[in-house]
Design a protein around this motif. Structure first.
Motif, PDB file in Angstrom:
ATOM      1  N   MET A  64       0.807  -1.205   0.000  1.00  0.00           N
ATOM      2  CA  MET A  64       0.000   0.000   0.000  1.00  0.00           C
ATOM      3  C   MET A  64       0.854   1.276   0.000  1.00  0.00           C
ATOM      4  SD  MET A  64      -2.876   0.862   2.796  1.00  0.00           S
ATOM      5  CE  MET A  64      -1.643   0.794   4.074  1.00  0.00           C
ATOM      6  N   GLY A  65       2.038   1.212   0.563  1.00  0.00           N
ATOM      7  CA  GLY A  65       2.868   2.405   0.635  1.00  0.00           C
ATOM      8  C   GLY A  65       2.500   3.278   1.818  1.00  0.00           C
ATOM      9  N   HIS A  66       2.655   4.598   1.657  1.00  0.00           N
ATOM     10  CA  HIS A  66       2.460   5.532   2.767  1.00  0.00           C
ATOM     11  C   HIS A  66       1.141   6.295   2.711  1.00  0.00           C
ATOM     12  CE1 HIS A  66       6.555   5.155   4.413  1.00  0.00           C
ATOM     13  NE2 HIS A  66       6.909   4.971   3.160  1.00  0.00           N
ATOM     14  N   ASP A  67       0.345   6.080   1.690  1.00  0.00           N
ATOM     15  CA  ASP A  67      -0.893   6.834   1.514  1.00  0.00           C
ATOM     16  C   ASP A  67      -2.075   5.989   1.985  1.00  0.00           C
ATOM     17  OD1 ASP A  67      -2.539   8.922   0.774  1.00  0.00           O
ATOM     18  OD2 ASP A  67      -2.794   8.151  -1.266  1.00  0.00           O
ATOM     19  N   TRP A  68      -2.652   6.346   3.139  1.00  0.00           N
ATOM     20  CA  TRP A  68      -3.730   5.548   3.718  1.00  0.00           C
ATOM     21  C   TRP A  68      -5.007   6.364   3.794  1.00  0.00           C
ATOM     22  CZ3 TRP A  68      -0.510   4.583   8.731  1.00  0.00           C
ATOM     23  CH2 TRP A  68       0.669   3.916   8.411  1.00  0.00           C
ATOM     24  N   SER A  69      -6.047   5.815   3.233  1.00  0.00           N
ATOM     25  CA  SER A  69      -7.359   6.453   3.357  1.00  0.00           C
ATOM     26  C   SER A  69      -7.982   6.067   4.695  1.00  0.00           C
ATOM     27  CB  SER A  69      -8.275   5.992   2.214  1.00  0.00           C
ATOM     28  OG  SER A  69      -8.557   4.604   2.366  1.00  0.00           O
TER      29      SER A  69
END
Length: 197
Positions: free
Chosen positions: A96-101
């Protein structure tokens, strides 16, 4: 809202209950890291969860064996499945990386909560009847608690003594079975407790 330990989650064994309480703490830390969007901290917490889960499952399986729990193969299989689920969710998180909804945070938070609670409720509470029959041993051992001893050492001694007393075996059989060695002081403590039973 953080997970909170409740007496209804107790399996009747202080060692397993202490592990479950600590796992709740780790999952609460993971939830905090998720909500704070702290990637580095979450990686560390998930690694801690993985390592401690493995130790807990191993300890739980040894206790189950020591008390003669009949569903050990099922317990072992459920532990393997739980570790696989944890590996899978960690892989999802890494991808997912560092961008979390907000939905992502909720998804991971709910997974971790369900992962632990389902383990305790669906699997470990099945052991409660046989673990509760060991209540006398645990209550007698508490008389020998020494405040200077660390919590982990106290729990280790309780586990050793419970194993030996339940199986009516000597500490020498225990040490050869688990391939460990104990100091003469610990052996003397064991002998002191056994004499009192």
């Amino acid at each position: 809202m953080s997970l909170v330990w409740r007496d209804q989650l107790s399996v009747g064994n202080d060692v397993i209950d202490a592990d479950h309480k600590y796992l709740i703490e780790i999952i609460n830390r993971a939830e905090h890291s998720l909500r704070a969007r702290n990637h580095r901290e979450l990686v560390e917490v998930l690694e801690s969860l993985d390592q401690y889960s493995r130790l807990h499952f191993e300890r739980e399986e040894k206790i189950a064996e020591a008390v003669g729990y009949t569903l050990i193969p099922h317990l072992n299989q459920s532990h393997r499945e739980l570790l696989a689920q944890l590996d899978h969710i960690r892989g999802e998180f890494d991808a997912m990386g560092h961008d979390w909804s907000a939905e992502t945070v909720e998804h991971f938070t709910q997974f971790l909560r369900d992962w632990l609670i389902n383990h305790v409720v669906r699997e470990d509470l099945l052991m409660k009847p046989i673990l509760q029959t060991d209540h006398l041993t645990r209550s007698r051992l508490s008389e020998y608690h020494c405040p200077r001893m660390t919590y982990d050492l106290t729990k280790l001694i309780e586990l050793i003594l419970a194993f030996c007393i339940i199986r009516k075996q000597s500490i020498e059989i225990f040490t050869s079975h688990f391939r460990v060695e104990f100091s003469q002081d610990l052996i003397n403590l064991y002998n002191l407790v056994v004499i009192s039973f």
